[in-house]
Design a protein around this motif. Structure first.
Motif, PDB file in Angstrom:
ATOM      1  N   GLU A   1       0.858  -1.174   0.000  1.00  0.00           N
ATOM      2  CA  GLU A   1       0.000   0.000   0.000  1.00  0.00           C
ATOM      3  C   GLU A   1       0.900   1.232   0.000  1.00  0.00           C
ATOM      4  OE1 GLU A   1      -3.778  -1.730   2.620  1.00  0.00           O
ATOM      5  OE2 GLU A   1      -2.604  -0.020   3.343  1.00  0.00           O
ATOM      6  N   MET A   2       0.628   2.146  -0.895  1.00  0.00           N
ATOM      7  CA  MET A   2       1.459   3.334  -1.015  1.00  0.00           C
ATOM      8  C   MET A   2       0.793   4.523  -0.342  1.00  0.00           C
ATOM      9  SD  MET A   2       4.081   2.128  -2.536  1.00  0.00           S
ATOM     10  CE  MET A   2       4.998   3.646  -2.882  1.00  0.00           C
ATOM     11  N   ASP A   3       1.584   5.341   0.291  1.00  0.00           N
ATOM     12  CA  ASP A   3       1.160   6.612   0.855  1.00  0.00           C
ATOM     13  C   ASP A   3       1.934   7.698   0.116  1.00  0.00           C
ATOM     14  OD1 ASP A   3       0.340   8.738   2.346  1.00  0.00           O
ATOM     15  OD2 ASP A   3       1.338   8.134   4.201  1.00  0.00           O
ATOM     16  N   GLY A   4       1.395   8.141  -1.015  1.00  0.00           N
ATOM     17  CA  GLY A   4       2.153   9.016  -1.898  1.00  0.00           C
ATOM     18  C   GLY A   4       3.318   8.241  -2.476  1.00  0.00           C
ATOM     19  N   PRO A   5       4.533   8.787  -2.443  1.00  0.00           N
ATOM     20  CA  PRO A   5       5.688   8.057  -2.978  1.00  0.00           C
ATOM     21  C   PRO A   5       6.245   7.020  -2.014  1.00  0.00           C
ATOM     22  CG  PRO A   5       6.384  10.194  -2.192  1.00  0.00           C
ATOM     23  CD  PRO A   5       4.896  10.168  -2.041  1.00  0.00           C
ATOM     24  N   ARG A   6       5.747   7.014  -0.770  1.00  0.00           N
ATOM     25  CA  ARG A   6       6.273   6.117   0.252  1.00  0.00           C
ATOM     26  C   ARG A   6       5.428   4.845   0.368  1.00  0.00           C
ATOM     27  NH1 ARG A   6       7.704  10.106   5.399  1.00  0.00           N
ATOM     28  NH2 ARG A   6       8.552  11.857   4.168  1.00  0.00           N
TER      29      ARG A   6
ATOM     30  N   ALA B   1       9.689   1.173  -7.436  1.00  0.00           N
ATOM     31  CA  ALA B   1      11.094   1.565  -7.347  1.00  0.00           C
ATOM     32  C   ALA B   1      11.786   1.336  -8.691  1.00  0.00           C
ATOM     33  CB  ALA B   1      11.796   0.766  -6.250  1.00  0.00           C
ATOM     34  N   ASP B   2      12.721   2.203  -9.001  1.00  0.00           N
ATOM     35  CA  ASP B   2      13.544   1.991 -10.189  1.00  0.00           C
ATOM     36  C   ASP B   2      14.376   0.727 -10.001  1.00  0.00           C
ATOM     37  OD1 ASP B   2      12.607   4.386 -11.201  1.00  0.00           O
ATOM     38  OD2 ASP B   2      14.349   5.543 -10.536  1.00  0.00           O
TER      39      ASP B   2
ATOM     40  N   TYR C   1      19.693   2.046  -0.359  1.00  0.00           N
ATOM     41  CA  TYR C   1      18.340   2.594  -0.269  1.00  0.00           C
ATOM     42  C   TYR C   1      17.892   3.019  -1.658  1.00  0.00           C
ATOM     43  CZ  TYR C   1      20.687   7.192  -0.176  1.00  0.00           C
ATOM     44  OH  TYR C   1      21.456   8.289  -0.477  1.00  0.00           O
ATOM     45  N   SER C   2      16.584   3.028  -1.863  1.00  0.00           N
ATOM     46  CA  SER C   2      16.003   3.329  -3.173  1.00  0.00           C
ATOM     47  C   SER C   2      16.140   4.807  -3.497  1.00  0.00           C
ATOM     48  CB  SER C   2      14.528   2.932  -3.186  1.00  0.00           C
ATOM     49  OG  SER C   2      13.879   3.402  -4.352  1.00  0.00           O
ATOM     50  N   ARG C   3      16.403   5.080  -4.754  1.00  0.00           N
ATOM     51  CA  ARG C   3      16.546   6.474  -5.166  1.00  0.00           C
ATOM     52  C   ARG C   3      15.208   7.161  -5.394  1.00  0.00           C
ATOM     53  NH1 ARG C   3      19.409   5.245 -11.010  1.00  0.00           N
ATOM     54  NH2 ARG C   3      17.546   4.749 -12.244  1.00  0.00           N
ATOM     55  N   ASN C   4      14.102   6.389  -5.499  1.00  0.00           N
ATOM     56  CA  ASN C   4      12.826   7.051  -5.769  1.00  0.00           C
ATOM     57  C   ASN C   4      11.680   6.601  -4.870  1.00  0.00           C
ATOM     58  OD1 ASN C   4      12.830   4.515  -7.290  1.00  0.00           O
ATOM     59  ND2 ASN C   4      10.948   5.246  -8.248  1.00  0.00           N
ATOM     60  N   VAL C   5      11.883   5.629  -3.989  1.00  0.00           N
ATOM     61  CA  VAL C   5      10.903   5.289  -2.951  1.00  0.00           C
ATOM     62  C   VAL C   5      11.535   5.705  -1.631  1.00  0.00           C
ATOM     63  CG1 VAL C   5       9.539   3.473  -1.855  1.00  0.00           C
ATOM     64  CG2 VAL C   5       9.967   3.391  -4.321  1.00  0.00           C
TER      65      VAL C   5
ATOM     66  N   LEU D   1      17.602  -3.157  -7.395  1.00  0.00           N
ATOM     67  CA  LEU D   1      16.929  -1.892  -7.118  1.00  0.00           C
ATOM     68  C   LEU D   1      17.949  -0.758  -7.130  1.00  0.00           C
ATOM     69  CD1 LEU D   1      14.681  -3.130  -4.172  1.00  0.00           C
ATOM     70  CD2 LEU D   1      14.083  -2.982  -6.600  1.00  0.00           C
ATOM     71  N   MET D   2      17.628   0.303  -7.827  1.00  0.00           N
ATOM     72  CA  MET D   2      18.595   1.375  -8.034  1.00  0.00           C
ATOM     73  C   MET D   2      18.588   2.373  -6.876  1.00  0.00           C
ATOM     74  SD  MET D   2      20.214   0.753 -10.870  1.00  0.00           S
ATOM     75  CE  MET D   2      20.207  -0.943 -10.242  1.00  0.00           C
ATOM     76  N   GLY D   3      19.781   2.674  -6.368  1.00  0.00           N
ATOM     77  CA  GLY D   3      19.951   3.653  -5.304  1.00  0.00           C
ATOM     78  C   GLY D   3      20.576   4.926  -5.815  1.00  0.00           C
ATOM     79  N   ASP D   4      20.979   5.778  -4.887  1.00  0.00           N
ATOM     80  CA  ASP D   4      21.632   7.030  -5.292  1.00  0.00           C
ATOM     81  C   ASP D   4      22.999   6.781  -5.914  1.00  0.00           C
ATOM     82  OD1 ASP D   4      19.576   8.683  -4.606  1.00  0.00           O
ATOM     83  OD2 ASP D   4      20.409   9.311  -2.683  1.00  0.00           O
ATOM     84  N   LEU D   5      23.591   5.632  -5.630  1.00  0.00           N
ATOM     85  CA  LEU D   5      24.855   5.257  -6.272  1.00  0.00           C
ATOM     86  C   LEU D   5      24.741   3.827  -6.765  1.00  0.00           C
ATOM     87  CD1 LEU D   5      28.434   6.126  -5.183  1.00  0.00           C
ATOM     88  CD2 LEU D   5      27.914   3.794  -5.901  1.00  0.00           C
TER      89      LEU D   5
END
Length: 615
Positions: free
Chosen positions: A306-311, A348-349, A543-547, A466-470
């Protein structure tokens, strides 16, 4: 998104039994009243095993008769029919070798009603899961015993049994868009799942990455739910899959406290650890249950979010034995599933190898032993047509031998959608090799040999990342890049698997023996290796770059294809979990998100792992 819709279906295909129910008008008018029994709800599974690996593919857990060529003990359930009289029966099953047009129907089994077999033998038709018509049965008393009787010991499988009133009753639906709602109605499942929590952190996946994440977070006071879809913890390093612990916990380095949790969990501290036993599974569970801040949910399959906006607001999980559905709410989530399932469901990307890349495959290990007397084995015409020499020797001294990590396939297959195909192909390869040993060129040498174990839960190596910031790359490793957030030591090789060229010609479309290839480098220390750790896995890959509230640990972290080969081993994944657990505690303490830990609180995370050494 097609495969994720199937995951949602799993919640509505839960185990259970329900008497007469009328379909809503929106369903096909030919689908009428009936009585549904899910095989996983049987009170006594006998020798049948509960297979939960492919819920994302075929929609449900199921029972399988995994007997190594010897019929397994009956599974039984007592049910109460709403009325006596004539009932038509269907069983959801398949002929698991029919997709290859192989002869022999190895998965044959019977359904007995009050001790009498129905007129049809099941597992004999259909290359796909479907409802096989079993004919008409006469129910002369309300309460009867249903029995699943295996006839071969070769992996017959039963998902569900459906009874409909009257000899001319309509069959149950096959359509993927109707079947889930139909099953939910017949099973009388509540519209709303039970809510658990809220927790600070929900960890999905009970391998070393997931266990370490949960334990490390719980030990600093975080309230954690750990969700695992098998009856044991350990993942690939459990007694179900038999991959030994690899990677290292370095004795020295910048973060001497990193490794305390993995040291507690590991059942064998040697670099070349043995494979796990059921006692080691119990050890894992003892360590986890000792933490008062952990709620452990074994046998629960996470199928939706269940999503709460992007989270992410909650994970929905199905109890694979009882049909209970749980809604598990939290502030933070960690995807330690290996397949990146939670991240994918949350949008998530991610990246994933394609068959054009040559995907690292899945292994099913097996063992055999020598006895003091002849041991017959039936001819397996449906297995791969192998001769001695078509596969590597499995002899390990006079006592017996085993098929190890290199019995692997799936290189040219989709690493998620084709998993059941890959597992079943591995079974055909194993039984074909054993047939060559017992009934062909190896018959004299192996007359007294007995097959003792074939692992039916596969050990996959890669799927979603899953893609992170790096995105950690092989170049980062080869150049030993010094990241300011580089916590986890890499102690394994840049290691990818490909079809073994010596055996690839036997079945070129689906080779089943692997070779390990190591990435060549331009420096003398051209790959991380035993005894030469590099503190290179950065927190930004965890950690995910978009979730915003999603962590990850294990083989589904943010890497390139080649870098995955060095970080996918279990101790390394466990160390990632310790870092994630520490970061989650900072998120709760500082009321922040995973990215904020790097941007604002990195020194605090670093101090968590400095100080006295882990051992």
């Amino acid at each position: 998104m097609r495969r994720f819709a199937v995951i949602v279906m799993a919640a509505q295909c839960a185990a259970g039994v329900m008497a007469m129910a009328q379909e809503p008008a929106s369903l096909d008018a030919t689908v009428v009243t009936g009585f549904l029994v899910e095989a996983e709800s049987f009170n006594d599974h006998g020798g049948w095993v509960l297979d939960t690996q492919f819920i994302e593919i075929m929609g449900s857990p199921y029972l399988m008769a995994h007997g190594l060529g010897r019929p397994v003990a009956d599974a039984t359930k007592t049910v109460t029919f709403p009325a006596t009289g004539k009932w038509r029966v269907w069983v959801r099953t398949m002929d698991w070798v029919a997709r290859w047009e192989a002869p022999g129907e190895p998965g044959r089994f019977q359904l007995l009603v009050e001790g009498t077999p129905v007129e049809e033998t099941f597992g004999t038709k259909g290359a796909e899961w479907h409802w096989q018509d079993g004919g008409v049965v006469e129910i002369d008393k309300p309460t009867v015993t249903l029995t699943l009787r295996d006839l071969t010991g070769f992996n017959g499988r039963c998902d569900a049994i459906y009874f409909a009133r009257g000899a001319d009753a309509a069959p149950p639906p096959e359509q993927a868009d109707i079947l889930p709602r139909w099953r939910r109605l017949l099973l009388d499942l509540p519209e709303e799942p039970e809510t658990l929590g809220p927790f600070d952190l929900v960890v999905v996946g009970g391998g070393y990455a997931g266990m370490s994440t949960a334990v490390s977070a719980a030990r600093v006071g975080i309230k954690v739910a750990l969700v695992q879809n098998r009856p044991v913890l350990g993942g690939n390093a459990s007694s179900e899959i038999l991959v030994p612990l690899r990677g290292q916990i370095p004795a020295e380095g910048p973060y001497p406290r990193l490794g305390r949790v993995v040291s507690d969990l590991q059942y064998d501290a040697r670099d070349d650890a043995r494979i796990a036993t059921p006692a080691d599974d119990a050890h894992h569970e003892r360590i986890v249950r000792a933490e008062k801040n952990i709620t452990l949910l074994l046998n629960h399959h996470a199928y939706a979010v269940e999503m709460d906006g992007p989270r992410i607001g909650a994970v929905l999980a199905l109890d694979t034995r009882t049909s209970a559905r749980k809604r598990i709410a939290a502030r933070l989530f960690a995807d330690c599933t290996g397949h990146g399932t939670i991240g994918a469901l949350a949008g998530a990307d991610y990246k994933m190898a394609t068959p054009e890349d040559v995907v690292m495959g899945m292994t099913n290990k097996w063992d055999w032993e020598m006895t003091d007397s002849p041991q017959p084995f039936p001819d397996t015409a449906w297995a791969l047509d192998l001769q001695m020499g078509d596969f590597p020797s499995t002899r390990r001294g006079a006592a017996g031998g085993h098929g190890s990590w290199n019995w692997e396939s799936g290189y040219y297959r989709h690493p998620i959608d084709d998993l059941e195909y890959i597992r079943d192909w591995n079974l055909r390869a194993i039984f074909g090799a054993w047939n060559a040993k017992k009934n062909r060129g190896g018959a004299r040498e192996h007359a007294n040999a007995r097959l003792t174990r074939v692992v039916y839960v596969g050990g996959p190596r890669e799927s979603r990342r899953l893609m992170g910031d790096l995105v950690l790359s092989e170049d980062h490793m080869l150049e030993r890049v010094e990241f300011d957030d580089g916590f986890v030591p890499v102690t394994w090789y840049l290691d990818r698997h490909y079809p073994h060229p010596r055996y690839a010609d036997t079945y070129p479309a689906d080779p089943f023996i692997a070779a390990a290839h190591h990435k060549p480098g331009t420096r003398r220390a051209d790959r991380p290796r035993h005894g030469a750790p590099w503190w290179g896995v950065p927190y930004r890959s965890l950690y995910s770059r978009n979730v915003p509230n999603l962590f990850m640990a294990g083989r589904n972290i943010s890497t390139t294809l080649w870098a995955l080969g060095a970080v996918r081993v279990m101790r390394t994944g466990g160390l990632m979990g310790e870092v994630v657990g520490g970061a989650a505690s900072i998120c709760i303490e500082q009321d922040c998100l995973p990215r904020d830990v790097y941007q604002q609180h990195l020194p605090l995370l670093q101090r968590r792992f400095q100080g006295e050494p882990a051992r």
